[in-house]
Design a protein around this motif. Structure first.
Motif, PDB file in Angstrom:
ATOM      1  N   ILE A 206     -63.527 -74.428 -33.411  1.00 18.59           N
ATOM      2  CA  ILE A 206     -64.430 -75.550 -33.145  1.00 18.59           C
ATOM      3  C   ILE A 206     -63.872 -76.434 -32.029  1.00 18.59           C
ATOM      4  O   ILE A 206     -64.599 -76.857 -31.125  1.00 18.59           O
ATOM      5  CB  ILE A 206     -64.684 -76.362 -34.426  1.00 18.59           C
ATOM      6  CG1 ILE A 206     -65.507 -75.529 -35.408  1.00 18.59           C
ATOM      7  CG2 ILE A 206     -65.389 -77.670 -34.127  1.00 18.59           C
ATOM      8  CD1 ILE A 206     -65.600 -76.126 -36.791  1.00 18.59           C
ATOM      9  N   CYS A 207     -62.577 -76.688 -32.081  1.00 18.10           N
ATOM     10  CA  CYS A 207     -61.945 -77.539 -31.066  1.00 18.10           C
ATOM     11  C   CYS A 207     -62.003 -76.878 -29.691  1.00 18.10           C
ATOM     12  O   CYS A 207     -62.299 -77.532 -28.692  1.00 18.10           O
ATOM     13  CB  CYS A 207     -60.506 -77.815 -31.478  1.00 18.10           C
ATOM     14  SG  CYS A 207     -59.687 -79.061 -30.488  1.00 18.10           S
ATOM     15  N   ILE A 208     -61.752 -75.581 -29.632  1.00 14.32           N
ATOM     16  CA  ILE A 208     -61.788 -74.876 -28.349  1.00 14.32           C
ATOM     17  C   ILE A 208     -63.200 -74.845 -27.791  1.00 14.32           C
ATOM     18  O   ILE A 208     -63.409 -75.009 -26.581  1.00 14.32           O
ATOM     19  CB  ILE A 208     -61.197 -73.463 -28.502  1.00 14.32           C
ATOM     20  CG1 ILE A 208     -59.674 -73.572 -28.646  1.00 14.32           C
ATOM     21  CG2 ILE A 208     -61.555 -72.574 -27.329  1.00 14.32           C
ATOM     22  CD1 ILE A 208     -59.000 -72.279 -29.013  1.00 14.32           C
ATOM     23  N   LEU A 209     -64.188 -74.641 -28.652  1.00 15.50           N
ATOM     24  CA  LEU A 209     -65.581 -74.657 -28.189  1.00 15.50           C
ATOM     25  C   LEU A 209     -65.914 -76.004 -27.557  1.00 15.50           C
ATOM     26  O   LEU A 209     -66.489 -76.064 -26.469  1.00 15.50           O
ATOM     27  CB  LEU A 209     -66.530 -74.367 -29.354  1.00 15.50           C
ATOM     28  CG  LEU A 209     -68.018 -74.507 -29.066  1.00 15.50           C
ATOM     29  CD1 LEU A 209     -68.474 -73.422 -28.105  1.00 15.50           C
ATOM     30  CD2 LEU A 209     -68.809 -74.459 -30.358  1.00 15.50           C
ATOM     31  N   TYR A 210     -65.551 -77.079 -28.224  1.00 16.88           N
ATOM     32  CA  TYR A 210     -65.856 -78.414 -27.721  1.00 16.88           C
ATOM     33  C   TYR A 210     -65.086 -78.716 -26.434  1.00 16.88           C
ATOM     34  O   TYR A 210     -65.643 -79.225 -25.460  1.00 16.88           O
ATOM     35  CB  TYR A 210     -65.537 -79.453 -28.789  1.00 16.88           C
ATOM     36  CG  TYR A 210     -65.851 -80.853 -28.369  1.00 16.88           C
ATOM     37  CD1 TYR A 210     -67.152 -81.314 -28.340  1.00 16.88           C
ATOM     38  CD2 TYR A 210     -64.834 -81.720 -27.978  1.00 16.88           C
ATOM     39  CE1 TYR A 210     -67.446 -82.604 -27.938  1.00 16.88           C
ATOM     40  CE2 TYR A 210     -65.123 -83.008 -27.575  1.00 16.88           C
ATOM     41  CZ  TYR A 210     -66.418 -83.445 -27.555  1.00 16.88           C
ATOM     42  OH  TYR A 210     -66.707 -84.715 -27.154  1.00 16.88           O
ATOM     43  N   LEU A 211     -63.793 -78.397 -26.426  1.00 13.83           N
ATOM     44  CA  LEU A 211     -62.967 -78.725 -25.264  1.00 13.83           C
ATOM     45  C   LEU A 211     -63.309 -77.874 -24.049  1.00 13.83           C
ATOM     46  O   LEU A 211     -63.287 -78.366 -22.924  1.00 13.83           O
ATOM     47  CB  LEU A 211     -61.483 -78.580 -25.615  1.00 13.83           C
ATOM     48  CG  LEU A 211     -60.940 -79.583 -26.612  1.00 13.83           C
ATOM     49  CD1 LEU A 211     -59.489 -79.273 -26.928  1.00 13.83           C
ATOM     50  CD2 LEU A 211     -61.082 -80.996 -26.100  1.00 13.83           C
ATOM     51  N   ALA A 212     -63.635 -76.604 -24.262  1.00 11.17           N
ATOM     52  CA  ALA A 212     -63.956 -75.734 -23.125  1.00 11.17           C
ATOM     53  C   ALA A 212     -65.205 -76.210 -22.402  1.00 11.17           C
ATOM     54  O   ALA A 212     -65.335 -76.006 -21.190  1.00 11.17           O
ATOM     55  CB  ALA A 212     -64.138 -74.298 -23.610  1.00 11.17           C
TER      56      ALA A 212
ATOM     57  N   VAL B 229     -72.645 -76.387 -26.663  1.00  8.85           N
ATOM     58  CA  VAL B 229     -71.798 -76.712 -27.815  1.00  8.85           C
ATOM     59  C   VAL B 229     -72.665 -76.896 -29.057  1.00  8.85           C
ATOM     60  O   VAL B 229     -72.364 -76.352 -30.124  1.00  8.85           O
ATOM     61  CB  VAL B 229     -70.960 -77.986 -27.540  1.00  8.85           C
ATOM     62  CG1 VAL B 229     -70.209 -78.424 -28.776  1.00  8.85           C
ATOM     63  CG2 VAL B 229     -69.995 -77.743 -26.400  1.00  8.85           C
ATOM     64  N   THR B 230     -73.745 -77.617 -28.920  1.00  7.97           N
ATOM     65  CA  THR B 230     -74.639 -77.848 -30.053  1.00  7.97           C
ATOM     66  C   THR B 230     -75.289 -76.554 -30.518  1.00  7.97           C
ATOM     67  O   THR B 230     -75.441 -76.329 -31.716  1.00  7.97           O
ATOM     68  CB  THR B 230     -75.739 -78.851 -29.651  1.00  7.97           C
ATOM     69  OG1 THR B 230     -75.121 -80.012 -29.095  1.00  7.97           O
ATOM     70  CG2 THR B 230     -76.580 -79.240 -30.834  1.00  7.97           C
ATOM     71  N   LEU B 231     -75.639 -75.693 -29.592  1.00  7.26           N
ATOM     72  CA  LEU B 231     -76.287 -74.440 -29.960  1.00  7.26           C
ATOM     73  C   LEU B 231     -75.319 -73.430 -30.567  1.00  7.26           C
ATOM     74  O   LEU B 231     -75.677 -72.670 -31.461  1.00  7.26           O
ATOM     75  CB  LEU B 231     -76.961 -73.834 -28.724  1.00  7.26           C
ATOM     76  CG  LEU B 231     -78.090 -74.650 -28.120  1.00  7.26           C
ATOM     77  CD1 LEU B 231     -78.555 -74.018 -26.820  1.00  7.26           C
ATOM     78  CD2 LEU B 231     -79.233 -74.786 -29.094  1.00  7.26           C
ATOM     79  N   LEU B 232     -74.082 -73.409 -30.085  1.00  5.93           N
ATOM     80  CA  LEU B 232     -73.112 -72.421 -30.557  1.00  5.93           C
ATOM     81  C   LEU B 232     -72.325 -72.873 -31.783  1.00  5.93           C
ATOM     82  O   LEU B 232     -71.687 -72.051 -32.434  1.00  5.93           O
ATOM     83  CB  LEU B 232     -72.139 -72.071 -29.427  1.00  5.93           C
ATOM     84  CG  LEU B 232     -72.734 -71.364 -28.231  1.00  5.93           C
ATOM     85  CD1 LEU B 232     -71.689 -71.183 -27.148  1.00  5.93           C
ATOM     86  CD2 LEU B 232     -73.312 -70.032 -28.641  1.00  5.93           C
ATOM     87  N   PHE B 233     -72.361 -74.158 -32.087  1.00  2.00           N
ATOM     88  CA  PHE B 233     -71.565 -74.689 -33.197  1.00  2.00           C
ATOM     89  C   PHE B 233     -71.854 -74.010 -34.540  1.00  2.00           C
ATOM     90  O   PHE B 233     -70.920 -73.627 -35.241  1.00  2.00           O
ATOM     91  CB  PHE B 233     -71.773 -76.204 -33.294  1.00  2.00           C
ATOM     92  CG  PHE B 233     -70.891 -76.866 -34.299  1.00  2.00           C
ATOM     93  CD1 PHE B 233     -69.559 -77.087 -34.027  1.00  2.00           C
ATOM     94  CD2 PHE B 233     -71.382 -77.265 -35.529  1.00  2.00           C
ATOM     95  CE1 PHE B 233     -68.735 -77.692 -34.946  1.00  2.00           C
ATOM     96  CE2 PHE B 233     -70.580 -77.868 -36.458  1.00  2.00           C
ATOM     97  CZ  PHE B 233     -69.247 -78.082 -36.162  1.00  2.00           C
TER      98      PHE B 233
END
Length: 163
Positions: free
Chosen positions: A83-89, A124-128
């Protein structure tokens, strides 16, 4: 700032993103304030608190004199990092480019990356939900849809019959 902007936006319809950012970002104080408060600080807080959660688990185990078996916390660690990597990337490249432009870098620097980074933040919202579901092993066991799961084991065994 957004309710009462001290300027009017100009739109250039020949660009890939016309009116790419609000006009108040051209005012240095408002631009730095908006970028730091609404983009850079939340990204930094998410990173710091993700590290604190892992450190807290480690310290709690050490304080209770229990052996820290990371294998037991593996699911939590994988979910937290994914989750952190998705948001930060998605957010770090855009934050760095915008902050660099406000601090004086020429606007042509990173312009191509900025166009893609603007849209990457929406993913990010779609992949979360998919990232969260992919880290839950129980959910993977419950869902047995063909072709949907990537890490699915084959139920069929190949048999060779003599002729």
């Amino acid at each position: 700032v957004i309710i009462f902007p001290p300027c009017s936006n100009t739109y250039d319809y020949t660009l890939p993103v016309c009116g790419e950012y609000p006009c108040y970002l051209d005012i240095p104080l408002l631009g730095i304030w908006d970028t730091v408060i609404n983009s850079i600080i939340p990204t930094t807080i998410i990173t710091i608190f993700s590290i604190i959660v892992l450190a807290r688990v480690y310290i709690q185990k050490r304080r209770l004199n229990r052996a820290n078996r990371w294998r037991r916390q593996r699911k939590m660690t994988i979910q937290l990092f994914s989750i952190c990597i998705l948001y930060l990337a998605a957010n770090v490249p855009l934050n760095l480019i915008i902050f660099g432009h406000i601090c004086g870098l020429p606007y042509h620097f990173g312009a191509d990356v900025q166009v893609y980074a603007n849209y990457l933040c929406y993913f990010v919202t779609l992949l979360f939900p998919f990232v969260c579901l992919s880290t839950l092993s129980e959910m993977r066991k419950k869902l047995q849809w063909k072709g949907l799961l990537l890490f699915r084991r084959s139920r069929y065994t190949a048999t060779i019959n003599p002729k």
